[in-house]
Design an enzyme around this catalytic site. Sequence first.
Site, PDB file in Angstrom:
ATOM      1  N   ARG A 217       4.831 -28.695  16.160  1.00  0.00           N
ATOM      2  CA  ARG A 217       5.556 -29.789  16.789  1.00  0.00           C
ATOM      3  C   ARG A 217       4.730 -31.066  16.671  1.00  0.00           C
ATOM      4  O   ARG A 217       3.517 -31.049  16.823  1.00  0.00           O
ATOM      5  CB  ARG A 217       5.826 -29.493  18.273  1.00  0.00           C
ATOM      6  CG  ARG A 217       6.836 -28.377  18.516  1.00  0.00           C
ATOM      7  CD  ARG A 217       8.243 -28.809  18.143  1.00  0.00           C
ATOM      8  NE  ARG A 217       9.246 -27.821  18.480  1.00  0.00           N
ATOM      9  CZ  ARG A 217       9.680 -26.875  17.668  1.00  0.00           C
ATOM     10  NH1 ARG A 217       9.162 -26.762  16.442  1.00  0.00           N
ATOM     11  NH2 ARG A 217      10.611 -26.026  18.053  1.00  0.00           N
ATOM     12  N   GLU A 246      10.740 -37.628  15.294  1.00  0.00           N
ATOM     13  CA  GLU A 246      11.554 -37.388  14.103  1.00  0.00           C
ATOM     14  C   GLU A 246      12.974 -37.946  14.277  1.00  0.00           C
ATOM     15  O   GLU A 246      13.513 -37.900  15.377  1.00  0.00           O
ATOM     16  CB  GLU A 246      11.628 -35.878  13.838  1.00  0.00           C
ATOM     17  CG  GLU A 246      10.276 -35.270  13.536  1.00  0.00           C
ATOM     18  CD  GLU A 246      10.321 -33.746  13.416  1.00  0.00           C
ATOM     19  OE1 GLU A 246      11.421 -33.175  13.527  1.00  0.00           O
ATOM     20  OE2 GLU A 246       9.263 -33.148  13.204  1.00  0.00           O
ATOM     21  N   HIS A 264      10.490 -31.601   8.130  1.00  0.00           N
ATOM     22  CA  HIS A 264      10.698 -30.513   9.100  1.00  0.00           C
ATOM     23  C   HIS A 264      11.589 -29.416   8.503  1.00  0.00           C
ATOM     24  O   HIS A 264      12.646 -29.090   9.037  1.00  0.00           O
ATOM     25  CB  HIS A 264      11.305 -31.039  10.394  1.00  0.00           C
ATOM     26  CG  HIS A 264      11.060 -30.118  11.563  1.00  0.00           C
ATOM     27  ND1 HIS A 264      10.996 -30.547  12.856  1.00  0.00           N
ATOM     28  CD2 HIS A 264      10.842 -28.771  11.618  1.00  0.00           C
ATOM     29  CE1 HIS A 264      10.773 -29.521  13.672  1.00  0.00           C
ATOM     30  NE2 HIS A 264      10.680 -28.428  12.935  1.00  0.00           N
TER      31      HIS A 264
END
Length: 298
Positions: A217, A246, A264
């Site tokens: 994360r 993000e 991601h």
Amino acid sequence: MKSCIDALKQRFTVHNLATATDPEALLREVGPEIRGIAGGKVSAALLEKLPKLEIIAVSGVGYDSVDAAAVKARNIRLTNTPGVLTDAVAELTIGMMIALSRRIPQGDRFIRDRKWLDGAFGNWSELKGKTLGILGLGRIGKEIANLAAALKMHVVYHGRTEQKGAPYPYFENVVAMARASDWLVVIAPGNASTTGIISREVLEALGPKGVLVNMARGNMVDQDALVEMLVSKQLGGAALDVFDKEPAVPDALLDLDNVVLSPHQGSRTEETRAAVGDMVVANLTAHFAGKPLISAIF
């Protein structure tokens, strides 16, 4: 995950909040009758609009997008999808490490820009013989360790507790592990206890030849310190699949040649997303059939 949605529609009445033109209007209309959620991003505010909710089937391993305390207080069941994305995430982790150590994206661009015609690309670095520190020796961490060992890397790790029987040296704190590592992979669960765990102190311990790989994360890393240290070459490099906010990525990272960036996509393969969807459907189906859940968190 179209296959997951199609499978859910065969078993349940499905309302897609993510694609709704007016999500709030949809919640006002159907919220009082909703009994299950497939996905994530469940806040306490959303829970208040779903008085009959019985189960949340998260599509992934991490469930930090769910207010777990509020869910538990309501006696709502919570599941995730462990195991099925282990290989995909471990594979990308090693892939990004190789890409950075051998400058594969830069080499591709070097040829496309016709620069090879003017001279050689240069010499870079191998993974062989380097020490890999892993923060979080869970299912994915163990598979990353297996792959790294196959590449003749030395593996060490840190976690909340030492795992008896693990074949790798254990460090009691992240700073000490970073100091002993050439590469540091972050693959621990994202939660309150791990937010900011990769601090400036950890990055300084990793040093000007060390490389950070974040597959967990974005908020687990002090992103401001990371960017500053990469720009000033106080840190050797970074391979990043996740970011603090993000999809926003700091502009300063975009032109650095000591960084590899990924959107991601750790578990985003056709095979893994299908398996994740299958487990989400299996958990929901089991719950409403009164059977044991496949992968219950609580």
